[in-house]
Design a protein around this motif. Structure first.
Motif, PDB file in Angstrom:
ATOM      1  N   GLU A   1       0.835  -1.201   0.000  1.00  0.00           N
ATOM      2  CA  GLU A   1       0.000   0.000   0.000  1.00  0.00           C
ATOM      3  C   GLU A   1       0.869   1.250   0.000  1.00  0.00           C
ATOM      4  N   GLY A   2       0.354   2.323  -0.560  1.00  0.00           N
ATOM      5  CA  GLY A   2       1.097   3.572  -0.532  1.00  0.00           C
ATOM      6  C   GLY A   2       0.530   4.557  -1.530  1.00  0.00           C
ATOM      7  N   ASP A   3       0.997   5.807  -1.451  1.00  0.00           N
ATOM      8  CA  ASP A   3       0.575   6.846  -2.394  1.00  0.00           C
ATOM      9  C   ASP A   3       1.648   7.064  -3.440  1.00  0.00           C
ATOM     10  N   ILE A   4       1.234   7.044  -4.698  1.00  0.00           N
ATOM     11  CA  ILE A   4       2.193   7.343  -5.767  1.00  0.00           C
ATOM     12  C   ILE A   4       2.065   8.816  -6.123  1.00  0.00           C
ATOM     13  N   LYS A   5       3.129   9.583  -5.817  1.00  0.00           N
ATOM     14  CA  LYS A   5       3.122  11.003  -6.178  1.00  0.00           C
ATOM     15  C   LYS A   5       3.600  11.156  -7.611  1.00  0.00           C
ATOM     16  N   GLU A   6       4.516  10.270  -7.993  1.00  0.00           N
ATOM     17  CA  GLU A   6       5.073  10.308  -9.341  1.00  0.00           C
ATOM     18  C   GLU A   6       5.464   8.880  -9.692  1.00  0.00           C
ATOM     19  N   PRO A   7       4.892   8.314 -10.757  1.00  0.00           N
ATOM     20  CA  PRO A   7       5.203   6.910 -11.060  1.00  0.00           C
ATOM     21  C   PRO A   7       6.650   6.732 -11.505  1.00  0.00           C
ATOM     22  N   GLY A   8       7.080   5.494 -11.611  1.00  0.00           N
ATOM     23  CA  GLY A   8       8.444   5.194 -12.034  1.00  0.00           C
ATOM     24  C   GLY A   8       8.853   3.850 -11.495  1.00  0.00           C
ATOM     25  N   SER A   9      10.034   3.389 -11.899  1.00  0.00           N
ATOM     26  CA  SER A   9      10.536   2.160 -11.311  1.00  0.00           C
ATOM     27  C   SER A   9      12.040   2.237 -11.242  1.00  0.00           C
TER      28      SER A   9
ATOM     29  N   ILE B   1       9.803   8.261  -0.312  1.00  0.00           N
ATOM     30  CA  ILE B   1      10.897   7.737  -1.131  1.00  0.00           C
ATOM     31  C   ILE B   1      10.831   8.357  -2.508  1.00  0.00           C
ATOM     32  N   SER B   2      11.911   9.021  -2.905  1.00  0.00           N
ATOM     33  CA  SER B   2      11.918   9.597  -4.244  1.00  0.00           C
ATOM     34  C   SER B   2      13.258   9.327  -4.906  1.00  0.00           C
ATOM     35  N   VAL B   3      13.241   9.316  -6.229  1.00  0.00           N
ATOM     36  CA  VAL B   3      14.471   9.066  -6.987  1.00  0.00           C
ATOM     37  C   VAL B   3      14.638  10.197  -7.983  1.00  0.00           C
ATOM     38  N   ASN B   4      15.829  10.788  -8.033  1.00  0.00           N
ATOM     39  CA  ASN B   4      16.043  11.880  -8.988  1.00  0.00           C
ATOM     40  C   ASN B   4      16.691  11.373 -10.277  1.00  0.00           C
ATOM     41  N   GLU B   5      16.921  12.295 -11.218  1.00  0.00           N
ATOM     42  CA  GLU B   5      17.414  11.891 -12.546  1.00  0.00           C
ATOM     43  C   GLU B   5      18.860  11.348 -12.499  1.00  0.00           C
ATOM     44  N   ASN B   6      19.575  11.640 -11.394  1.00  0.00           N
ATOM     45  CA  ASN B   6      20.934  11.086 -11.260  1.00  0.00           C
ATOM     46  C   ASN B   6      20.935   9.705 -10.607  1.00  0.00           C
ATOM     47  N   LEU B   7      19.766   9.113 -10.528  1.00  0.00           N
ATOM     48  CA  LEU B   7      19.636   7.794  -9.901  1.00  0.00           C
ATOM     49  C   LEU B   7      20.106   7.790  -8.446  1.00  0.00           C
ATOM     50  N   THR B   8      19.732   8.829  -7.729  1.00  0.00           N
ATOM     51  CA  THR B   8      19.946   8.843  -6.283  1.00  0.00           C
ATOM     52  C   THR B   8      18.578   8.734  -5.622  1.00  0.00           C
TER      53      THR B   8
ATOM     54  N   LYS C   1      17.310  11.673   6.929  1.00  0.00           N
ATOM     55  CA  LYS C   1      17.340  11.652   5.459  1.00  0.00           C
ATOM     56  C   LYS C   1      18.496  10.791   4.979  1.00  0.00           C
ATOM     57  N   PHE C   2      18.172   9.820   4.101  1.00  0.00           N
ATOM     58  CA  PHE C   2      19.210   8.978   3.511  1.00  0.00           C
ATOM     59  C   PHE C   2      19.278   9.223   2.010  1.00  0.00           C
ATOM     60  N   ASN C   3      20.485   9.195   1.467  1.00  0.00           N
ATOM     61  CA  ASN C   3      20.662   9.230   0.020  1.00  0.00           C
ATOM     62  C   ASN C   3      21.481   8.026  -0.394  1.00  0.00           C
ATOM     63  N   ILE C   4      20.919   7.200  -1.257  1.00  0.00           N
ATOM     64  CA  ILE C   4      21.698   6.052  -1.737  1.00  0.00           C
ATOM     65  C   ILE C   4      21.571   5.934  -3.249  1.00  0.00           C
ATOM     66  N   PRO C   5      22.650   5.463  -3.888  1.00  0.00           N
ATOM     67  CA  PRO C   5      22.596   5.300  -5.345  1.00  0.00           C
ATOM     68  C   PRO C   5      21.705   4.101  -5.714  1.00  0.00           C
ATOM     69  N   VAL C   6      20.972   4.228  -6.804  1.00  0.00           N
ATOM     70  CA  VAL C   6      20.139   3.111  -7.274  1.00  0.00           C
ATOM     71  C   VAL C   6      20.457   2.847  -8.750  1.00  0.00           C
ATOM     72  N   LYS C   7      19.882   1.775  -9.273  1.00  0.00           N
ATOM     73  CA  LYS C   7      20.124   1.414 -10.684  1.00  0.00           C
ATOM     74  C   LYS C   7      18.826   1.543 -11.462  1.00  0.00           C
ATOM     75  N   ASP C   8      18.975   1.734 -12.797  1.00  0.00           N
ATOM     76  CA  ASP C   8      17.726   1.642 -13.560  1.00  0.00           C
ATOM     77  C   ASP C   8      17.399   0.163 -13.751  1.00  0.00           C
ATOM     78  N   THR C   9      16.179  -0.104 -14.211  1.00  0.00           N
ATOM     79  CA  THR C   9      15.672  -1.480 -14.168  1.00  0.00           C
ATOM     80  C   THR C   9      15.904  -2.241 -15.478  1.00  0.00           C
TER      81      THR C   9
END
Lengths: 366, 366
Positions: free
Chosen positions: A58-66, A88-95, A104-112
């Motif tokens: 469950e949760g609210d989607i403010k902005e879709p994505g994966s 939880i949000s992800v920016n264009e730099n994949l952070t 507040k945590f910032n961690i690098p993520v990968k595209d899918t």
């Protein structure tokens, strides 16, 4: 991507998802879980190429994505957040930014792109079973699968459906465990080998409620478990299972009935005399109305008498005590019945209705 | 030897006795505990040459004697006996027979000739303290002893008595922990270094009752703890302890008061960003009425603000998060006060009465 959810609901989902995250993998993407927010639904997806899991939270989607995030790092962070509302949000730099109260945590993520999504399965042959029952039959049989990858078929369990009966079988070369359960309706024949690992993970996820059901779909290569908000997809083990019917027999020369707890505790005490390096059998001497257990080793010796009721001949027979204990541990009845022919032939522990049969090979001793 | 005793009482005694049984020893006799039945008293005796323990258990002596039995084997057997009444006898061939209901064990034992009995101690200088208090001061200081055997003195704790005050000190080169407790009466001066291992084992044995007392006797080489039915004798560490008074200071440039749990939880969250191989400090930025914690690593970054009350200058200072958490964990107060001078000088966490003082060295960062 930008979502807001409850820490507790998110943790529940992550805990399920973690079951398909490998301990260590050469492919970094497999150590990730995908968070997918689309069509008004937040999904966690993980896949170790043997088992794949999708679970909806469950949760609210403010902005879709994966996005794909290291599953263990993500789990540890969410687990230690101070409050329930998590953003939880992800920016264009994949952070990925995880924010909760003032933390507040910032961690690098990968595209899918590289992530191995679960293949689509044709939901055709389906079988309905209660979560409780499935969890029970797994527990009552899975201890006797083999961990030897050279005999792949033995690392899984046979799930065989005939009419309204499900039969589950596991074996490791020294013993065979069989459980039969009744389903609520008739189904087409099914005969598949499900990896032991899949069954172990499934039984960890299932809440095990008597009234909660789980739906299993079978294809040539896969089994799909569908329950609550979760699907678990697993490969099947290819190959033919052993013809166990030939190994079973209802003949016996000695039949004994004994209190299960007394027997279990006594065997447990014999194991105190076994060093790990030694493979000492427990020797059972059945005479008239009593059986005596004895063991003799470098540590010392132990003996104990137990009252029984007996039909047939006296017998002197040796067993690996662990194999007896494994079977006794998963039988719920207060009394058990053992059937023996001679000191070299398999011993059977089974009830009248044969809803369970445990075959154990004796061991030589002298 | 032939004795009859209660399984539960015997187990209690064995559990105490096991604390002076080494994990693995080149001397097999040290892996044994002695059972001594004489003068109407059954004693269990163990000694790893650092710590020796004697404990008295209840029971009937049918035939006096003493014998050395492998402690772990004996423990495992007693633990799994089916009933409470246990009969233990030893024959002339040094075989111990343990009998309980229908279960009978036979294990080989040793005579006690080679066993290092505890030396007799002159009970002269004694100090009385509640078990609760002793257990607490150990818990509150023992985490900052060193495990480096090259600086032997650091592997123990200073126990210093002046008048009616006991001061306990531990240090490891990065931090110092000091606790002071009031005793019920005045004593002669004592200043000894007790091995950390002894204190850890003692605090496991103590039931920790507020009204239960323990008596400590000091000699040049030994400390003897006497309580309930047990005595524990330990060697002292020889050498002189560090002059810690020179390292303490009551000057400060920054004094902050903060909720302990908030600070602890926040530091705990920063540690999620630390891989074991990395030694990343948590950086604390104190400004006006808030402190912000931040950490930056290969995993990602984390920051969090915490409300504080402050006197004096702002400061930016780095710490090993574990050292802060270790100290916070053993402080019972809801609020703690930290005193700092500059980013290179020790930070002190202490209360007004200085019943506790925790000194922690900051770490460099940039």
């Amino acid at each position: 991507m930008n979502i807001i959810c409850d820490k507790s609901k998110l943790l529940e989902g992550i805990n399920i998802s973690l079951k398909a995250i490998p301990g260590k993998s050469t492919m970094a993407i497999l150590e990730c879980m995908v968070i997918e927010a689309k069509d008004g639904m937040i999904k966690l997806i993980s896949n170790d190429l043997e088992i794949g899991i999708e679970t909806i939270i469950e949760g609210d989607i403010k902005e879709p994505g994966s996005v794909a995030v290291n599953a263990k790092v993500f789990f540890e962070i969410i687990r230690k957040l101070p409050y329930n509302e998590v953003s939880i949000s992800v920016n264009e730099n994949l952070t990925m930014n995880i924010s909760c109260g003032k933390a507040k945590f910032n961690i690098p993520v990968k595209d899918t792109e590289e992530f191995p999504y679960l293949p689509k399965i044709v939901k055709d042959k389906s079988v309905l079973i209660s979560q409780f029952t499935l969890k029970e039959v797994i527990r009552q049989t899975v201890f006797s699968i083999s961990d030897n990858e050279n005999t792949k078929v033995m690392t899984g369990e046979l799930f065989e459906i005939r009419g309204s009966q499900l039969k589950v079988v596991s074996l490791d070369g020294h013993r065979i465990s069989i459980r039969k359960v009744d389903l609520k309706q008739n189904y087409d024949d099914v005969s598949v080998i499900i990896p032991g690992k899949t069954l172990i993970e499934i039984s960890k996820i299932l809440n095990g409620g008597l009234d909660d059901e789980i739906c299993m779909y079978f294809t040539d290569k896969h089994v799909l478990f569908e329950f609550d908000n979760t699907i678990v997809l697993s490969r099947l083990i290819e190959g033919e299972y052993y013809k166990i019917d030939k190994m079973l027999s209802s003949d016996y020369e000695t039949k004994i009935t004994v209190n299960k707890k007394d027997l279990f505790d006594s065997i447990d005490r014999t194991t105190l005399m076994i060093r790990e390096s030694e493979k000492k059998p427990v020797i059972i001497d059945v005479k008239d109305t009593s059986m005596s257990l004895a063991i003799n080793s470098g540590i010392g010796s132990m003996s104990e008498d137990i009252d029984i009721s007996k039909e047939g001949k006296d017998i002197l027979i040796g067993f690996n005590p662990k194999f007896l204990m494994d079977a006794l541990k998963v039988i719920d009845e207060e009394e058990i019945t053992m059937y023996m022919i001679n000191p070299k032939a398999p011993c059977f522990i089974r009830n009248m209705e044969e809803t369970y049969v445990y075959l154990i090979l004796p061991v030589n001793f002298n």
